[in-house]
Design an enzyme around this catalytic site. Structure first.
Site, PDB file in Angstrom:
ATOM      1  N   CYS A  66      75.351  18.191 -52.673  1.00  0.00           N
ATOM      2  CA  CYS A  66      75.511  16.811 -52.214  1.00  0.00           C
ATOM      3  C   CYS A  66      76.969  16.422 -52.438  1.00  0.00           C
ATOM      4  O   CYS A  66      77.834  17.300 -52.573  1.00  0.00           O
ATOM      5  CB  CYS A  66      74.538  15.862 -52.913  1.00  0.00           C
ATOM      6  N   ASN A  90      77.135  15.612 -56.902  1.00  0.00           N
ATOM      7  CA  ASN A  90      76.362  16.511 -57.779  1.00  0.00           C
ATOM      8  C   ASN A  90      75.832  15.780 -59.022  1.00  0.00           C
ATOM      9  O   ASN A  90      75.697  16.352 -60.083  1.00  0.00           O
ATOM     10  CB  ASN A  90      77.174  17.752 -58.181  1.00  0.00           C
ATOM     11  N   CYS A 112      73.328  12.892 -58.242  1.00  0.00           N
ATOM     12  CA  CYS A 112      72.088  12.206 -57.837  1.00  0.00           C
ATOM     13  C   CYS A 112      71.124  13.136 -57.102  1.00  0.00           C
ATOM     14  O   CYS A 112      70.067  13.482 -57.629  1.00  0.00           O
ATOM     15  CB  CYS A 112      72.396  11.002 -56.937  1.00  0.00           C
ATOM     16  N   ARG A 113      71.478  13.531 -55.872  1.00  0.00           N
ATOM     17  CA  ARG A 113      70.520  14.254 -55.025  1.00  0.00           C
ATOM     18  C   ARG A 113      70.408  15.739 -55.360  1.00  0.00           C
ATOM     19  O   ARG A 113      69.298  16.260 -55.543  1.00  0.00           O
ATOM     20  CB  ARG A 113      70.904  14.084 -53.543  1.00  0.00           C
ATOM     21  N   SER A 114      71.545  16.457 -55.404  1.00  0.00           N
ATOM     22  CA  SER A 114      71.431  17.916 -55.587  1.00  0.00           C
ATOM     23  C   SER A 114      70.908  18.310 -56.969  1.00  0.00           C
ATOM     24  O   SER A 114      70.209  19.332 -57.075  1.00  0.00           O
ATOM     25  CB  SER A 114      72.738  18.640 -55.241  1.00  0.00           C
TER      26      SER A 114
HETATM   27  P1  4NP Z   1      75.156  12.336 -54.881  1.00  0.00           P
HETATM   28  O1  4NP Z   1      75.376  10.755 -54.995  1.00  0.00           O
HETATM   29  O2  4NP Z   1      76.103  12.830 -53.822  1.00  0.00           O
HETATM   30  O3  4NP Z   1      73.724  12.430 -54.466  1.00  0.00           O
HETATM   31  O4  4NP Z   1      75.428  12.902 -56.248  1.00  0.00           O
HETATM   32  C1  4NP Z   1      76.615  10.152 -55.168  1.00  0.00           C
HETATM   33  C2  4NP Z   1      77.182  10.136 -56.413  1.00  0.00           C
HETATM   34  C3  4NP Z   1      78.396   9.504 -56.598  1.00  0.00           C
HETATM   35  C4  4NP Z   1      79.023   8.892 -55.526  1.00  0.00           C
HETATM   36  C5  4NP Z   1      78.455   8.919 -54.277  1.00  0.00           C
HETATM   37  C6  4NP Z   1      77.246   9.553 -54.097  1.00  0.00           C
HETATM   38  N1  4NP Z   1      80.278   8.225 -55.735  1.00  0.00           N
HETATM   39  O5  4NP Z   1      80.749   7.591 -54.782  1.00  0.00           O
HETATM   40  O6  4NP Z   1      80.822   8.277 -56.840  1.00  0.00           O
END
Ligand code: 4NP
Length: 157
Positions: free
Chosen positions: A10, A13, A15-17
């Site tokens: 993602c 790294n 939230c989703r992955s």
């Molecule tokens: P992820 O979510 O890609 O699922 O880990 C996010 C985590 C952090 C951010 C965006 C999405 N950010 O903008 O910091």
């Protein structure tokens, strides 16, 4: 079964992955499968998963607390058998690191496993509330069930 290696990707790294990694790893405990995750951005490198991901995993019996964020590397394209992107932006950024068709073929949108051909995204839950994380968990659970069954039956994922 020959060992298979799967990478979930993602943006951050956190939230989703990490959830995708935890869900697939828990489903594949009895299979010869290695699951890892990475982010296309370096913003959260070294951090543990977002507390909301940890929470939704915990209430579903999965512990992702020991995971640490890392950035996707060019060598990941060679090292892993399959690489699952959470959305099309990540998919395109992963492909930028591929140097040959064999590696390009490894990269897939994860929700095409549960919703073939629809090119759906796992929505980024970072700026939303807890409900976003429940939705992400449900989507990833469905996709990982399909992936596990393919791995178990030694189908091409
Ligand atoms: P992820 O979510 O890609 O699922 O880990 C996010 C985590 C952090 C951010 C965006 C999405 N950010 O903008 O910091």
């Amino acid at each position: 079964m020959k060992q298979k290696t799967i990478l979930m990707v993602c943006l951050g790294n956190i939230c989703r992955s990490p959830l995708a990694e935890g869900i697939l790893a828990s489903k594949c405990e009895d299979l010869n499968v290695v699951v890892d995750s990475a982010g296309t951005s370096a913003h959260h490198v070294g951090e543990g998963p977002d507390h909301r991901s940890v929470h939704i995993a915990t209430i579903n019996g999965i512990d992702i607390g020991d995971q640490r964020a890392r950035k996707l590397m060019k060598s990941d394209l060679e090292d892993f058998d399959y690489i699952f992107a959470m959305d099309s932006a990540n998919y395109n950024n992963i492909l930028k690191l591929a140097t040959n068709d064999e590696d390009r073929k490894k990269v897939k949108l994860i929700l095409n496993e549960s919703n073939p051909g629809q090119n759906k995204a796992v929505p980024d839950p970072y700026y939303g509330g807890d409900q976003g994380f429940e939705n992400v968990f449900t989507l990833l659970e469905e996709a990982c069930e399909v992936i596990k069954n393919k791995l178990k039956n030694e189908f091409d994922v």
